[in-house]
Design a protein around this motif. Structure first.
Motif, PDB file in Angstrom:
ATOM      1  N   CYS A  98      24.198 -69.886  24.849  1.00  0.00           N
ATOM      2  CA  CYS A  98      23.263 -70.889  24.366  1.00  0.00           C
ATOM      3  C   CYS A  98      23.050 -70.691  22.877  1.00  0.00           C
ATOM      4  O   CYS A  98      23.074 -69.576  22.378  1.00  0.00           O
ATOM      5  CB  CYS A  98      21.940 -70.743  25.114  1.00  0.00           C
ATOM      6  N   ARG A  99      22.852 -71.800  22.150  1.00  0.00           N
ATOM      7  CA  ARG A  99      22.497 -71.744  20.744  1.00  0.00           C
ATOM      8  C   ARG A  99      21.378 -72.746  20.511  1.00  0.00           C
ATOM      9  O   ARG A  99      20.950 -73.438  21.435  1.00  0.00           O
ATOM     10  CB  ARG A  99      23.708 -72.027  19.863  1.00  0.00           C
ATOM     11  N   TYR A 100      20.914 -72.834  19.271  1.00  0.00           N
ATOM     12  CA  TYR A 100      19.769 -73.676  18.968  1.00  0.00           C
ATOM     13  C   TYR A 100      20.111 -74.654  17.853  1.00  0.00           C
ATOM     14  O   TYR A 100      20.851 -74.328  16.941  1.00  0.00           O
ATOM     15  CB  TYR A 100      18.571 -72.817  18.566  1.00  0.00           C
ATOM     16  N   CYS A 101      19.534 -75.835  17.937  1.00  0.00           N
ATOM     17  CA  CYS A 101      19.724 -76.857  16.919  1.00  0.00           C
ATOM     18  C   CYS A 101      19.023 -76.404  15.632  1.00  0.00           C
ATOM     19  O   CYS A 101      17.847 -76.048  15.670  1.00  0.00           O
ATOM     20  CB  CYS A 101      19.134 -78.185  17.393  1.00  0.00           C
ATOM     21  N   PRO A 102      19.724 -76.394  14.492  1.00  0.00           N
ATOM     22  CA  PRO A 102      19.089 -75.961  13.247  1.00  0.00           C
ATOM     23  C   PRO A 102      18.079 -76.970  12.709  1.00  0.00           C
ATOM     24  O   PRO A 102      17.307 -76.656  11.819  1.00  0.00           O
ATOM     25  CB  PRO A 102      20.262 -75.807  12.284  1.00  0.00           C
ATOM     26  N   GLY A 105      15.327 -77.071  16.611  1.00  0.00           N
ATOM     27  CA  GLY A 105      15.084 -75.816  17.318  1.00  0.00           C
ATOM     28  C   GLY A 105      15.299 -75.879  18.820  1.00  0.00           C
ATOM     29  O   GLY A 105      15.058 -74.906  19.515  1.00  0.00           O
ATOM     30  N   THR A 106      15.779 -76.989  19.345  1.00  0.00           N
ATOM     31  CA  THR A 106      16.002 -77.139  20.779  1.00  0.00           C
ATOM     32  C   THR A 106      17.240 -76.347  21.203  1.00  0.00           C
ATOM     33  O   THR A 106      18.236 -76.318  20.499  1.00  0.00           O
ATOM     34  CB  THR A 106      16.199 -78.628  21.131  1.00  0.00           C
ATOM     35  N   ALA A 107      17.171 -75.717  22.370  1.00  0.00           N
ATOM     36  CA  ALA A 107      18.317 -74.983  22.898  1.00  0.00           C
ATOM     37  C   ALA A 107      19.404 -75.969  23.310  1.00  0.00           C
ATOM     38  O   ALA A 107      19.129 -76.977  23.967  1.00  0.00           O
ATOM     39  CB  ALA A 107      17.904 -74.143  24.088  1.00  0.00           C
ATOM     40  N   VAL A 108      20.639 -75.703  22.872  1.00  0.00           N
ATOM     41  CA  VAL A 108      21.786 -76.528  23.247  1.00  0.00           C
ATOM     42  C   VAL A 108      22.914 -75.607  23.692  1.00  0.00           C
ATOM     43  O   VAL A 108      23.000 -74.458  23.261  1.00  0.00           O
ATOM     44  CB  VAL A 108      22.274 -77.426  22.073  1.00  0.00           C
ATOM     45  N   GLU A 109      23.772 -76.121  24.568  1.00  0.00           N
ATOM     46  CA  GLU A 109      24.907 -75.330  25.016  1.00  0.00           C
ATOM     47  C   GLU A 109      25.947 -75.239  23.913  1.00  0.00           C
ATOM     48  O   GLU A 109      26.034 -76.108  23.041  1.00  0.00           O
ATOM     49  CB  GLU A 109      25.492 -75.947  26.281  1.00  0.00           C
ATOM     50  N   SER A 110      26.764 -74.215  23.960  1.00  0.00           N
ATOM     51  CA  SER A 110      27.701 -73.950  22.865  1.00  0.00           C
ATOM     52  C   SER A 110      28.786 -75.011  22.721  1.00  0.00           C
ATOM     53  O   SER A 110      29.355 -75.166  21.653  1.00  0.00           O
ATOM     54  CB  SER A 110      28.342 -72.581  23.060  1.00  0.00           C
ATOM     55  N   ASP A 111      29.077 -75.776  23.791  1.00  0.00           N
ATOM     56  CA  ASP A 111      30.147 -76.771  23.694  1.00  0.00           C
ATOM     57  C   ASP A 111      29.655 -78.151  23.268  1.00  0.00           C
ATOM     58  O   ASP A 111      30.445 -79.075  23.132  1.00  0.00           O
ATOM     59  CB  ASP A 111      30.904 -76.872  25.020  1.00  0.00           C
ATOM     60  N   HIS A 112      28.363 -78.325  23.019  1.00  0.00           N
ATOM     61  CA  HIS A 112      27.835 -79.625  22.596  1.00  0.00           C
ATOM     62  C   HIS A 112      28.083 -79.846  21.108  1.00  0.00           C
ATOM     63  O   HIS A 112      27.966 -78.932  20.305  1.00  0.00           O
ATOM     64  CB  HIS A 112      26.331 -79.714  22.861  1.00  0.00           C
ATOM     65  N   GLU A 113      28.416 -81.096  20.755  1.00  0.00           N
ATOM     66  CA  GLU A 113      28.601 -81.458  19.354  1.00  0.00           C
ATOM     67  C   GLU A 113      27.329 -82.011  18.743  1.00  0.00           C
ATOM     68  O   GLU A 113      27.137 -81.935  17.538  1.00  0.00           O
ATOM     69  CB  GLU A 113      29.708 -82.517  19.217  1.00  0.00           C
ATOM     70  N   TYR A 114      26.454 -82.603  19.586  1.00  0.00           N
ATOM     71  CA  TYR A 114      25.223 -83.218  19.119  1.00  0.00           C
ATOM     72  C   TYR A 114      24.037 -82.626  19.878  1.00  0.00           C
ATOM     73  O   TYR A 114      24.166 -82.226  21.037  1.00  0.00           O
ATOM     74  CB  TYR A 114      25.263 -84.737  19.325  1.00  0.00           C
ATOM     75  N   CYS A 115      22.891 -82.610  19.214  1.00  0.00           N
ATOM     76  CA  CYS A 115      21.664 -82.103  19.831  1.00  0.00           C
ATOM     77  C   CYS A 115      21.134 -83.111  20.844  1.00  0.00           C
ATOM     78  O   CYS A 115      21.092 -84.315  20.569  1.00  0.00           O
ATOM     79  CB  CYS A 115      20.608 -81.839  18.751  1.00  0.00           C
ATOM     80  N   ARG A 120      21.227 -85.176  16.168  1.00  0.00           N
ATOM     81  CA  ARG A 120      22.019 -84.857  14.974  1.00  0.00           C
ATOM     82  C   ARG A 120      23.266 -84.060  15.353  1.00  0.00           C
ATOM     83  O   ARG A 120      23.282 -83.325  16.342  1.00  0.00           O
ATOM     84  CB  ARG A 120      21.185 -84.048  13.980  1.00  0.00           C
ATOM     85  N   LYS A 121      24.275 -84.190  14.520  1.00  0.00           N
ATOM     86  CA  LYS A 121      25.526 -83.446  14.722  1.00  0.00           C
ATOM     87  C   LYS A 121      25.280 -81.982  14.430  1.00  0.00           C
ATOM     88  O   LYS A 121      24.709 -81.630  13.394  1.00  0.00           O
ATOM     89  CB  LYS A 121      26.631 -84.002  13.839  1.00  0.00           C
ATOM     90  N   LEU A 122      25.710 -81.122  15.331  1.00  0.00           N
ATOM     91  CA  LEU A 122      25.534 -79.675  15.172  1.00  0.00           C
ATOM     92  C   LEU A 122      26.619 -79.095  14.280  1.00  0.00           C
ATOM     93  O   LEU A 122      27.752 -79.571  14.286  1.00  0.00           O
ATOM     94  CB  LEU A 122      25.542 -79.001  16.536  1.00  0.00           C
ATOM     95  N   PRO A 123      26.300 -78.068  13.514  1.00  0.00           N
ATOM     96  CA  PRO A 123      27.316 -77.452  12.630  1.00  0.00           C
ATOM     97  C   PRO A 123      28.377 -76.714  13.407  1.00  0.00           C
ATOM     98  O   PRO A 123      28.225 -76.321  14.507  1.00  0.00           O
ATOM     99  CB  PRO A 123      26.507 -76.499  11.764  1.00  0.00           C
TER     100      PRO A 123
END
Length: 123
Positions: A98-102, A105-115, A120-123
């Protein structure tokens, strides 16, 4: 990856407000000490505390390593003190990466491109 961590706390605006607090304390002390001595004592205490806060705010606003309330930084810019203290990144309880949207701050899975929250598009 970006993370949210303590950022800048005391600021130049806090220092400017502190100057007004000191001036108010001086005026209060002069006026109130004519009415009752203990009110003048309160004014002296107020003015001393305001002076300390003002100096702390100006010092923090002009120093290189400032105190902070919240900052969004990259792990390469500044290491996360919790990771240093507690030994690295903590995985989620279900074992998924799991990672977080910069941005929000919402938790997103590592394979997602957008929050999922802000879109927004994740880095």
């Amino acid at each position: 990856m970006k993370s949210i961590k303590p950022g800048r706390g005391n600021s130049m605006m806090g220092g400017i407000m502190g100057i007004f607090m000191v001036l108010f304390g001086i005026v209060w002390t002069v006026i109130a000490s004519q009415a009752a001595w203990f009110m003048g004592l309160f004014g002296i205490l107020w003015t001393c505390m305001a002076a300390v806060i003002t100096v702390r705010n100006f010092k923090n606003a002009t120093s290189k390593n400032r105190e902070s309330m919240y900052d969004i930084v990259d792990g390469r810019e500044e290491p996360d003190p919790f990771n240093e203290r507690f030994g690295g990144n903590k995985a989620d309880t279900d074992g998924t990466d799991c990672r977080y949207c910069p941005y929000c701050g919402t938790a997103v899975e590592s394979d997602h491109e957008y929050c999922n929250q802000c879109g927004r598009k994740l880095p």
